[in-house]
Design a protein around this motif. Structure first.
Motif, PDB file in Angstrom:
ATOM      1  N   LEU A  26       6.058   6.460   9.087  1.00  0.00           N
ATOM      2  CA  LEU A  26       4.362   5.891   9.587  1.00  0.00           C
ATOM      3  C   LEU A  26       3.995   6.650   8.712  1.00  0.00           C
ATOM      4  O   LEU A  26       3.463   7.775   8.791  1.00  0.00           O
ATOM      5  CB  LEU A  26       4.961   6.563  11.066  1.00  0.00           C
ATOM      6  N   VAL A  27       1.792   5.969   7.767  1.00  0.00           N
ATOM      7  CA  VAL A  27       2.050   5.915   7.369  1.00  0.00           C
ATOM      8  C   VAL A  27       0.183   5.606   7.901  1.00  0.00           C
ATOM      9  O   VAL A  27      -0.056   4.195   8.391  1.00  0.00           O
ATOM     10  CB  VAL A  27       2.246   5.802   5.653  1.00  0.00           C
ATOM     11  N   ASN A  28      -0.888   6.499   7.275  1.00  0.00           N
ATOM     12  CA  ASN A  28      -2.033   6.082   7.321  1.00  0.00           C
ATOM     13  C   ASN A  28      -2.651   5.536   6.582  1.00  0.00           C
ATOM     14  O   ASN A  28      -3.334   5.994   5.190  1.00  0.00           O
ATOM     15  CB  ASN A  28      -2.161   7.234   8.084  1.00  0.00           C
ATOM     16  N   ALA A  29      -3.019   4.270   6.636  1.00  0.00           N
ATOM     17  CA  ALA A  29      -2.879   3.489   5.624  1.00  0.00           C
ATOM     18  C   ALA A  29      -4.684   3.207   4.838  1.00  0.00           C
ATOM     19  O   ALA A  29      -4.730   3.111   3.789  1.00  0.00           O
ATOM     20  CB  ALA A  29      -2.209   1.983   5.190  1.00  0.00           C
ATOM     21  N   VAL A  34      -4.092   6.837  -0.465  1.00  0.00           N
ATOM     22  CA  VAL A  34      -3.292   6.279  -0.120  1.00  0.00           C
ATOM     23  C   VAL A  34      -3.388   4.964  -1.124  1.00  0.00           C
ATOM     24  O   VAL A  34      -4.479   4.218  -0.881  1.00  0.00           O
ATOM     25  CB  VAL A  34      -2.993   5.674   1.078  1.00  0.00           C
ATOM     26  N   GLN A  35      -1.754   4.271  -1.487  1.00  0.00           N
ATOM     27  CA  GLN A  35      -1.627   3.105  -2.455  1.00  0.00           C
ATOM     28  C   GLN A  35      -0.631   2.484  -1.941  1.00  0.00           C
ATOM     29  O   GLN A  35       0.784   2.909  -1.915  1.00  0.00           O
ATOM     30  CB  GLN A  35      -1.673   3.644  -3.641  1.00  0.00           C
ATOM     31  N   VAL A  36      -0.288   1.595  -0.979  1.00  0.00           N
ATOM     32  CA  VAL A  36       0.291   0.903   0.008  1.00  0.00           C
ATOM     33  C   VAL A  36       0.001  -0.942  -0.477  1.00  0.00           C
ATOM     34  O   VAL A  36      -1.734  -0.966  -0.517  1.00  0.00           O
ATOM     35  CB  VAL A  36       0.452   1.555   1.412  1.00  0.00           C
ATOM     36  N   PRO A  37       0.664  -1.642  -0.403  1.00  0.00           N
ATOM     37  CA  PRO A  37       0.279  -2.812  -0.674  1.00  0.00           C
ATOM     38  C   PRO A  37      -0.990  -3.438   0.441  1.00  0.00           C
ATOM     39  O   PRO A  37      -0.342  -3.004   1.867  1.00  0.00           O
ATOM     40  CB  PRO A  37       1.999  -3.762  -0.960  1.00  0.00           C
ATOM     41  N   GLN A  38      -1.266  -3.890   0.130  1.00  0.00           N
ATOM     42  CA  GLN A  38      -2.993  -4.798   0.664  1.00  0.00           C
ATOM     43  C   GLN A  38      -1.734  -5.784   1.363  1.00  0.00           C
ATOM     44  O   GLN A  38      -1.622  -6.425   1.035  1.00  0.00           O
ATOM     45  CB  GLN A  38      -3.547  -5.091   0.032  1.00  0.00           C
ATOM     46  N   GLY A  39      -2.471  -6.375   3.510  1.00  0.00           N
ATOM     47  CA  GLY A  39      -1.960  -7.176   3.680  1.00  0.00           C
ATOM     48  C   GLY A  39      -0.651  -6.679   4.551  1.00  0.00           C
ATOM     49  O   GLY A  39       0.156  -7.626   5.080  1.00  0.00           O
ATOM     50  N   PHE A  40      -0.051  -5.528   4.374  1.00  0.00           N
ATOM     51  CA  PHE A  40       1.375  -4.503   5.296  1.00  0.00           C
ATOM     52  C   PHE A  40       0.911  -4.004   6.209  1.00  0.00           C
ATOM     53  O   PHE A  40       2.019  -4.112   7.087  1.00  0.00           O
ATOM     54  CB  PHE A  40       1.823  -4.721   4.188  1.00  0.00           C
ATOM     55  N   ALA A  41      -0.839  -3.373   6.262  1.00  0.00           N
ATOM     56  CA  ALA A  41      -0.936  -2.773   7.418  1.00  0.00           C
ATOM     57  C   ALA A  41      -1.306  -3.184   8.638  1.00  0.00           C
ATOM     58  O   ALA A  41      -2.549  -4.452   8.450  1.00  0.00           O
ATOM     59  CB  ALA A  41      -1.110  -1.519   6.341  1.00  0.00           C
ATOM     60  N   SER A  42      -1.145  -2.368  10.238  1.00  0.00           N
ATOM     61  CA  SER A  42      -1.574  -3.248  10.826  1.00  0.00           C
ATOM     62  C   SER A  42      -2.275  -1.872  11.715  1.00  0.00           C
ATOM     63  O   SER A  42      -1.730  -1.134  11.538  1.00  0.00           O
ATOM     64  CB  SER A  42      -0.387  -3.657  11.865  1.00  0.00           C
ATOM     65  N   ASP A  43      -3.222  -2.328  12.519  1.00  0.00           N
ATOM     66  CA  ASP A  43      -4.028  -1.690  12.479  1.00  0.00           C
ATOM     67  C   ASP A  43      -4.338  -0.077  12.073  1.00  0.00           C
ATOM     68  O   ASP A  43      -4.531   1.171  12.339  1.00  0.00           O
ATOM     69  CB  ASP A  43      -3.430  -1.370  14.012  1.00  0.00           C
ATOM     70  N   GLY A  44      -4.054  -0.197  10.395  1.00  0.00           N
ATOM     71  CA  GLY A  44      -4.919   0.597   9.504  1.00  0.00           C
ATOM     72  C   GLY A  44      -3.264   1.619   9.509  1.00  0.00           C
ATOM     73  O   GLY A  44      -3.562   2.453   8.654  1.00  0.00           O
ATOM     74  N   GLN A  45      -2.005   1.131   9.542  1.00  0.00           N
ATOM     75  CA  GLN A  45      -1.379   2.079   9.758  1.00  0.00           C
ATOM     76  C   GLN A  45      -0.279   0.803   9.547  1.00  0.00           C
ATOM     77  O   GLN A  45      -0.080  -0.123   8.947  1.00  0.00           O
ATOM     78  CB  GLN A  45      -0.500   2.090  11.202  1.00  0.00           C
ATOM     79  N   ILE A  46       1.363   1.876   8.484  1.00  0.00           N
ATOM     80  CA  ILE A  46       2.026   0.766   8.023  1.00  0.00           C
ATOM     81  C   ILE A  46       3.788   2.424   7.612  1.00  0.00           C
ATOM     82  O   ILE A  46       3.248   2.740   7.641  1.00  0.00           O
ATOM     83  CB  ILE A  46       1.568   0.809   6.208  1.00  0.00           C
ATOM     84  N   VAL A  47       4.392   0.949   8.486  1.00  0.00           N
ATOM     85  CA  VAL A  47       5.587   1.608   8.251  1.00  0.00           C
ATOM     86  C   VAL A  47       6.372   1.365   7.206  1.00  0.00           C
ATOM     87  O   VAL A  47       6.455  -0.018   6.772  1.00  0.00           O
ATOM     88  CB  VAL A  47       6.174   1.159   9.637  1.00  0.00           C
ATOM     89  N   LEU A  48       7.237   2.311   6.486  1.00  0.00           N
ATOM     90  CA  LEU A  48       7.617   2.059   5.194  1.00  0.00           C
ATOM     91  C   LEU A  48       9.532   2.777   5.273  1.00  0.00           C
ATOM     92  O   LEU A  48       9.148   3.965   5.698  1.00  0.00           O
ATOM     93  CB  LEU A  48       7.072   3.223   3.999  1.00  0.00           C
TER      94      LEU A  48
END
Length: 143
Positions: A26-29, A34-48
């Motif tokens: 669980l990542v604070n996007a 932080v470099q994660v794909p845009q559009g896949f985060a929800s509420d500022g977080q992303i699960v990888l």
């Protein structure tokens, strides 16, 4: 002392994989750098999904976790500073650990080394020993 977070992340990752489970992070996007794909985060977080079968070139050190992963069939290079990791757990049973926000983020801005002022008041009363903690320790139990 160094932060225990990178050591715990690596240890939990190995433990989850050794038990034939799928490690998710669980990542604070919105964390800086932080470099994660845009559009896949929800509420500022992303699960990888960081399982060996889902990523390539996984590298974990005391500063960051980096790897290559696919999102919607498109390859991306991801970079997650250790402070951005909010938790790591097994998808199958939810066992793992959640971390608290970094103190600098709770205050709203990060301190630079130059911003820290020395304590010229001398040692605290009681012979220079730090105060003893009170109450129960806040440890997380991982089975």
């Amino acid at each position: 002392m160094n932060s225990s977070r990178p050591y715990l992340v690596r240890a939990l990752y190995e433990w989850i994989v050794d038990n034939d489970c799928t490690p998710h992070m669980l990542v604070n996007a919105e964390f800086p750098a932080v470099q994660v794909p845009q559009g896949f985060a929800s509420d500022g977080q992303i699960v990888l999904n960081i399982s060996p079968s889902a990523v390539r070139s996984l590298h974990m050190d005391n500063d960051a976790v980096s790897f290559e992963g696919r999102f919607g069939g498109v390859a991306h290079t991801l970079f997650v500073p250790i402070g951005a990791i909010l938790g790591i757990y097994a998808r199958e049973n939810g066992q793992g650990m959640v971390f608290e926000l970094e103190p600098s983020l709770l205050e709203g801005d990060e301190l630079e080394d130059d911003d820290v002022e020395p304590d010229d008041d001398g040692p605290p009363e009681g012979g220079g020993q730090p105060p003893r903690p009170t109450g129960r320790p806040s440890l997380k139990v991982v089975k």
